[in-house]
Design an enzyme around this catalytic site. Structure first.
Site, PDB file in Angstrom:
ATOM      1  N   ARG A 125       0.819  -1.213   0.000  1.00 41.52           N
ATOM      2  CA  ARG A 125       0.000   0.000   0.000  1.00 41.52           C
ATOM      3  C   ARG A 125       0.852   1.260   0.000  1.00 41.52           C
ATOM      4  O   ARG A 125       0.638   2.166  -0.809  1.00 41.52           O
ATOM      5  CB  ARG A 125      -0.938  -0.024   1.205  1.00 41.52           C
ATOM      6  CG  ARG A 125      -1.977  -1.124   1.115  1.00 41.52           C
ATOM      7  CD  ARG A 125      -2.644  -1.441   2.448  1.00 41.52           C
ATOM      8  NE  ARG A 125      -3.640  -2.509   2.296  1.00 41.52           N
ATOM      9  CZ  ARG A 125      -4.301  -3.071   3.297  1.00 41.52           C
ATOM     10  NH1 ARG A 125      -4.084  -2.665   4.553  1.00 41.52           N
ATOM     11  NH2 ARG A 125      -5.165  -4.037   3.073  1.00 41.52           N
ATOM     12  N   ARG A 128       3.006   1.513  -3.307  1.00 45.12           N
ATOM     13  CA  ARG A 128       2.295   1.998  -4.494  1.00 45.12           C
ATOM     14  C   ARG A 128       2.118   3.519  -4.441  1.00 45.12           C
ATOM     15  O   ARG A 128       2.226   4.209  -5.464  1.00 45.12           O
ATOM     16  CB  ARG A 128       0.948   1.300  -4.624  1.00 45.12           C
ATOM     17  CG  ARG A 128       1.049  -0.126  -5.144  1.00 45.12           C
ATOM     18  CD  ARG A 128       1.678  -0.171  -6.518  1.00 45.12           C
ATOM     19  NE  ARG A 128       2.029  -1.520  -6.934  1.00 45.12           N
ATOM     20  CZ  ARG A 128       2.864  -1.793  -7.907  1.00 45.12           C
ATOM     21  NH1 ARG A 128       3.462  -0.802  -8.566  1.00 45.12           N
ATOM     22  NH2 ARG A 128       3.148  -3.038  -8.238  1.00 45.12           N
ATOM     23  N   SER A 281      15.716  31.796   8.257  1.00 48.53           N
ATOM     24  CA  SER A 281      16.597  31.442   9.370  1.00 48.53           C
ATOM     25  C   SER A 281      16.055  32.055  10.651  1.00 48.53           C
ATOM     26  O   SER A 281      15.399  33.107  10.622  1.00 48.53           O
ATOM     27  CB  SER A 281      18.014  31.966   9.103  1.00 48.53           C
ATOM     28  OG  SER A 281      18.797  31.958  10.279  1.00 48.53           O
ATOM     29  N   LYS A 287      18.679  35.081   4.898  1.00 48.80           N
ATOM     30  CA  LYS A 287      18.823  33.712   4.394  1.00 48.80           C
ATOM     31  C   LYS A 287      17.620  33.282   3.547  1.00 48.80           C
ATOM     32  O   LYS A 287      16.483  33.596   3.853  1.00 48.80           O
ATOM     33  CB  LYS A 287      18.986  32.723   5.563  1.00 48.80           C
ATOM     34  CG  LYS A 287      20.276  32.855   6.336  1.00 48.80           C
ATOM     35  CD  LYS A 287      21.484  32.451   5.505  1.00 48.80           C
ATOM     36  CE  LYS A 287      21.525  30.968   5.207  1.00 48.80           C
ATOM     37  NZ  LYS A 287      21.700  30.134   6.412  1.00 48.80           N
ATOM     38  N   ASN A 289      17.136  29.614   2.462  1.00 51.16           N
ATOM     39  CA  ASN A 289      17.631  28.239   2.439  1.00 51.16           C
ATOM     40  C   ASN A 289      16.776  27.362   1.527  1.00 51.16           C
ATOM     41  O   ASN A 289      15.550  27.498   1.508  1.00 51.16           O
ATOM     42  CB  ASN A 289      17.609  27.647   3.846  1.00 51.16           C
ATOM     43  CG  ASN A 289      18.508  28.396   4.807  1.00 51.16           C
ATOM     44  OD1 ASN A 289      19.658  28.662   4.505  1.00 51.16           O
ATOM     45  ND2 ASN A 289      17.972  28.750   5.971  1.00 51.16           N
ATOM     46  N   ARG A 320      11.681 -20.757  13.148  1.00 53.40           N
ATOM     47  CA  ARG A 320      11.153 -19.463  13.583  1.00 53.40           C
ATOM     48  C   ARG A 320      12.232 -18.808  14.425  1.00 53.40           C
ATOM     49  O   ARG A 320      12.750 -19.409  15.378  1.00 53.40           O
ATOM     50  CB  ARG A 320       9.876 -19.641  14.423  1.00 53.40           C
ATOM     51  CG  ARG A 320       8.675 -20.225  13.676  1.00 53.40           C
ATOM     52  CD  ARG A 320       7.810 -19.167  13.020  1.00 53.40           C
ATOM     53  NE  ARG A 320       7.384 -18.164  13.974  1.00 53.40           N
ATOM     54  CZ  ARG A 320       6.465 -18.356  14.913  1.00 53.40           C
ATOM     55  NH1 ARG A 320       5.886 -19.539  15.051  1.00 53.40           N
ATOM     56  NH2 ARG A 320       6.135 -17.389  15.732  1.00 53.40           N
TER      57      ARG A 320
END
Length: 461
Positions: A125, A128, A281, A287, A289, A320
């Protein structure tokens, strides 16, 4: 409940597909499929065999919202896995609806059968959904590659400028790596998963002669392949899934790291533009980023350790194992989450990406043409021989650097009588030495005869 780090490291659509509720539902779907398979293969002459109605009573109780995952987790300490308390609670719920059906809950299975099969369902699941994200991401990167098919930029080896390439070729390489990783993931999801039903030691003895038939019906009910035999201690399926997810992270991390490096202030060839509040920042207002690429890289870098844990868990004893299959649960879950986060964040980064062709050209010009010295050597080789041509060009390049002079002027002086200044300048033009970059890009993008589009026509995304 959202964890403190989930916004970064559990980002995108795989989060809800790998949480406690998803695991719990996969466990319950396994129990429901087992009940139905038992009814599908029941001997009509056996009065003790489960009926279809009883199987549906069991299936009706197999809904995650009826159970408390945290309480089951606490109770798991008693038997070493959450299936044991879950079966107890499921049986109690079924008994209230139909006491006769309650005796068929979990019949013939062992706890590992349910855990392993649930893990396969979770992989299927979430895998996909991940594959769908990869398809969208590679499509975006192919479009980006086609748009910048002819945009020259510095190629870099060992983090130093080398020969020129195109941003189209770089983006095509990104798309190709991710596409190959997606193909491998698809192979694992299609052919590498399998249901698990073997009972205590892999013989299904408690189900008698109908055991193999029930195992086949069980797999069919789940939509999973039927294995030739139970694989309790043969963990190749888990290892192959781990390797495929690790490959996705490697491909995604490579792209993310390239974007982070290209977005450095001193390089500035791409930027992420996510709008107000993204990329800032806590202390430096200036900044910007590339936070989506950074987050993708952070998630991808965790994959090697998780893959290693799952590979180490392959070594299991007898029929097992004591602890090895238990050791897979969290690394597998975390690997799915980190891979999903890496791909989801990289999609965001690609959507935000703005390409700066002018900065790419300016960076190409910073070497004054020295990065094209190979082309000059190749051009001179028929006359001087490759060794002598390399010696003379290398000496001129060193002189230009040592003297701080224009490389074209110095090379023209060193090659007087062999090449004019104009010829040297033409040979050092990066746009004329891009090799098969466009051809290789076209192989990835599928371009067939379309006319080139300039950055000004398409924009610089």
């Amino acid at each position: 409940m959202t964890g403190l780090f989930d916004g970064v490291l559990n980002h995108g659509p795989l989060g809800p597909l790998t949480d406690d509720t998803a695991w719990l539902q996969a466990l319950l779907d396994t129990e429901a499929a087992l009940a139905r398979a038992l009814a599908d293969t029941a001997d009509p002459a056996d009065p003790e065999a489960p009926t279809a109605e009883q199987a549906e009573t069991i299936a009706a109780a197999c809904a995650a919202h009826r159970y408390d995952a945290a309480a089951l987790g606490g109770a798991a300490a008693g038997g070493g896995n959450p299936v044991i308390p879950l079966v107890g609670q499921l049986t109690a719920q079924v008994h209230r609806a139909d006491p006769g059906a309650a005796g068929h809950v979990h019949r013939g299975a062992t706890s590992q059968d349910v855990m392993d099969t649930a893990a396969m369902l979770l992989l299927s699941r979430a895998g996909r959904a991940l594959h769908g994200e990869l398809d969208l991401l590679t499509a975006d990167l192919r479009t980006l590659a086609d748009r910048h098919r002819s945009t020259p930029m510095p190629g870099r080896t060992l983090l130093q400028q080398a020969l020129p390439t195109t941003f189209g070729a770089v983006a095509a390489g990104w798309a190709s790596g991710l596409g190959a990783a997606a193909d491998r993931l698809d192979e694992v999801l299609t052919h590498g998963l399998a249901a698990q039903l073997g009972g205590a030691v892999g013989t299904l003895a408690s189900l008698g002669p109908r055991g193999p038939e029930t195992a086949a019906a069980f797999a069919a009910r789940l939509g999973l392949p039927e294995p030739d035999l139970p694989w309790h201690t043969e963990r190749g399926r888990v290892a192959e899934a781990a390797a495929a997810l690790g490959r996705v992270c490697g491909a995604a991390g490579t792209v993310a790291q390239d974007i982070v490096l290209l977005a450095q202030t001193e390089v500035g060839e791409v930027t992420e533009e996510g709008g107000e509040g993204t990329g800032g920042s806590s202390t430096m207002p200036h900044k910007r980023n590339p936070v989506a690429a950074v987050s993708a890289l952070a998630a991808a870098r965790q994959a090697p350790g998780l893959v290693a844990n799952l590979f180490a868990a392959q070594i299991q004893e007898h029929q097992r194992a004591a602890g090895a299959w238990h050791a897979e649960w969290l690394p597998l879950t975390d690997l799915l989450r980190r891979t999903g986060s890496a791909v989801s964040w990289l999609r965001t980064s690609a959507e935000r990406l703005r390409v700066h062709p002018d900065r790419m050209r300016a960076n190409l010009d910073r070497t004054g043409g020295l990065a094209l010295s190979e082309r000059l050597t190749t051009d001179l080789a028929p006359e001087l021989g490759r060794t002598e041509a390399h010696r003379r060009v290398a000496a001129a390049c060193r002189a230009a650097v040592d003297e701080g002079r224009d490389p074209v002027e110095v090379l023209a002086e060193h090659l007087r009588g062999l090449r004019t200044r104009e010829q040297v300048s033409a040979l050092l033009d990066p746009t004329a030495y891009l090799g098969a970059a466009a051809v290789f890009t076209d192989r990835v993008t599928g371009r067939t005869g379309r006319t080139d589009r300039t950055d000004s026509e398409e924009g610089n995304r």
